[in-house]
Every structure is written in structure tokens, then in C-alpha cells.
Motif scaffolding. Structure first.
Motif, PDB file in Angstrom:
ATOM      1  N   THR A  35      99.582  67.704  -5.236  1.00 19.19           N
ATOM      2  CA  THR A  35     100.007  67.338  -3.891  1.00 19.19           C
ATOM      3  C   THR A  35     101.373  66.672  -3.945  1.00 19.19           C
ATOM      4  N   VAL A  88     104.612  64.741  -1.770  1.00 25.39           N
ATOM      5  CA  VAL A  88     104.930  63.992  -0.561  1.00 25.39           C
ATOM      6  C   VAL A  88     106.368  63.489  -0.634  1.00 25.39           C
ATOM      7  N   ASP A 144     103.693  68.632   1.012  1.00 24.33           N
ATOM      8  CA  ASP A 144     102.450  68.652   1.781  1.00 24.33           C
ATOM      9  C   ASP A 144     102.490  67.640   2.918  1.00 24.33           C
ATOM     10  N   ALA A 145     103.280  66.585   2.745  1.00 18.58           N
ATOM     11  CA  ALA A 145     103.390  65.554   3.780  1.00 18.58           C
ATOM     12  C   ALA A 145     104.734  64.859   3.672  1.00 18.58           C
ATOM     13  N   ASP A 161      99.421  73.302   7.722  1.00 12.83           N
ATOM     14  CA  ASP A 161      98.844  72.464   6.678  1.00 12.83           C
ATOM     15  C   ASP A 161      99.697  71.234   6.369  1.00 12.83           C
ATOM     16  N   LYS A 176     101.428  67.355   7.043  1.00  8.69           N
ATOM     17  CA  LYS A 176     101.032  66.055   7.578  1.00  8.69           C
ATOM     18  C   LYS A 176     102.261  65.143   7.616  1.00  8.69           C
ATOM     19  N   ASP A 207      98.029  66.461  13.050  1.00 13.03           N
ATOM     20  CA  ASP A 207      98.686  66.262  11.761  1.00 13.03           C
ATOM     21  C   ASP A 207      99.652  65.089  11.776  1.00 13.03           C
ATOM     22  N   LEU A 248      94.866  64.750   3.473  1.00 16.53           N
ATOM     23  CA  LEU A 248      95.368  65.749   2.529  1.00 16.53           C
ATOM     24  C   LEU A 248      94.267  66.294   1.618  1.00 16.53           C
TER      25      LEU A 248
END
Length: 230
Positions: free
Chosen positions: A2, A4, A87-88, A119, A121, A203, A224
């Protein structure tokens, strides 16, 4: 793994609002990248490392991470990033964000693109929630319109600035976050009777302030799928 992106102010970020989520995510093996508007090192709001205000433990922890974490020492430039790479995206707060992050069109682009992805965030904390008052969606509408959000409330701001909205450091505060987010259509509730305040609408996640930083980071991890909700 993941991944970020943290978008951090060069005008003064609030230590705990960046450091706690950064460390909380890192402890779960999340790959964190830091970006600033110009690519220079972010600037720490010295009030956020005042032991008399935040306690010695928090002050020491924040200053150590600020001075030694290589991700904060070697940020990339916001304009060079893309929401598709992460992812975020996390936007830590601090008064400094009202002068740079919240007014940065590339920061607004990041927020829009990550939230509009199926998907993606976004976590926005404290004064950085003001970014929502200026960000538009792909249709040109306010991104925050009819979304449930929290953030730094007027009641707290009034205790910091003087009657002319002058900050303790002599800068003029250009706007109150709560006023601008409400004007853009956000459903504002800072939950002033609660110890912490974290809101999630689709999200988009928002956190009220320093004391909500950890809960906000945990909520993001759960969103997540990195952690299972308790």
C-alpha cells in the motif's frame, strides 16, 4: 504494498497531525512518500513542539521525526506527483496550509483525482480541510458539496487570533476553515463535545485536529483494508 502520499506545508505544518499518521501507517508497512509545494523541506510550526502546549513527549517525538525522517528531509514536488501512483493521499494540517496547500492547484488536483477514483482515499486533517472549500470535482462543482466533514472549528480559531484575525506570529489569517467549507456546501460537524472527531464520507476522510490524528490514521488504514476494524 500500500502506498500513500503525504502533502505537507512549507508555511508551517502541525507536528502531531503529520507525524502520528506517518508513523502509524509506516508501522503497518505502508510505503509513504512526502511532497511539498516547491519540493523544499516542510516547515514545522514551532508552536506544535512547545512542551508547555503539547507536552514534552509529543514535542520530542515530533521534533525527532521532523529532523531525522528522510521522507520529510527529501520531499518531492506536488506538481510532479499523480494520484494514480498512490492508494491514498494525506493532507496534514497546521495554520500554514491556509497559505500554501489549500491554495495550490496541484494539491486540489491530487485531492480530486484520488477521491474520484474507484479505489482511492483521501485523509484531510485540521486546517488542511480548508482545501475542500476550493477544490472542484470533474464537473466543476465543489468537491465537498453535501459531504459530511469535520475540521478546525471557528470556536477554536477565535481563541488563537486577535480581534483583527492576526496570528500570534504576526500573520493575518485570511479565512476561517469552517466558514469556507460550509460556504462550499459541506455538511460541517466538528463534534465539539467529543474528544476526537473523524468523519468518513465515501472515499473522503476528515479529522478535526491534533487529538484526532491517530484515530484518523487508523480509520484510513481500515478503509484501505490494511487493518481490520476493531
Amino acid at each position: 504494498m500500500t502506498s500513500v502520499l503525504f502533502v505537507v506545508s512549507e508555511e508551517g505544518y502541525w507536528g502531531e497531525e503529520c507525524v502520528d499518521p506517518l508513523e502509524t501507517l509506516s508501522e503497518e508497512d505502508v510505503d509513504v512518500t512526502v511532497a511539498t509545494p516547491t519540493g523544499e523541506k516542510p516547515v514545522l510550526d514551532e508552536r506544535s513542539v512547545d512542551p508547555d502546549s503539547v507536552g514534552e513527549e509529543t514535542a520530542e517525538r515530533v521534533r525527532d521525526v521532523h529532523e531525522n525522517d528522510q521522507r520529510l528531509q527529501n520531499p518531492t514536488q506536488i506538481a510532479r506527483t499523480s494520484a494514480d501512483m498512490y492508494d491514498a493521499v494525506v493532507f496534514p494540517g497546521g495554520h500554514g496550509t491556509v497559505w500554501d496547500i489549500n491554495q495550490d492547484r496541484h494539491a486540489r488536483r491530487l485531492l480530486r483525482n484520488v477521491v474520484e477514483r474507484d479505489d482511492g482515499k483521501a485523509l484531510v486533517i485540521c486546517h488542511a480541510v480548508g482545501l475542500l472549500a476550493f477544490a472542484r470535482d470533474s464537473d466543476g462543482e465543489f468537491l465537498v458539496d453535501d459531504r459530511d466533514v469535520t475540521g478546525f472549528p471557528n470556536e477554536w480559531e477565535a481563541d488563537i487570533v486577535d480581534e483583527n484575525d492576526m496570528m500570534p506570529d504576526g500573520r493575518k489569517l485570511p479565512y476561517y476553515v469552517e466558514d469556507e467549507v460550509k460556504a462550499a456546501g459541506g455538511n460541517w460537524d466538528a463534534e465539539l463535545d467529543a474528544d476526537t472527531s473523524v468523519r468518513m464520507d465515501g472515499d473522503l476522510l476528515t479529522g478535526r485536529g491534533p487529538e484526532s490524528s491517530h484515530d484518523a490514521a487508523v480509520t484510513l488504514l481500515e478503509a484501505l483494508g490494511v487493518q481490520t476494524p476493531a
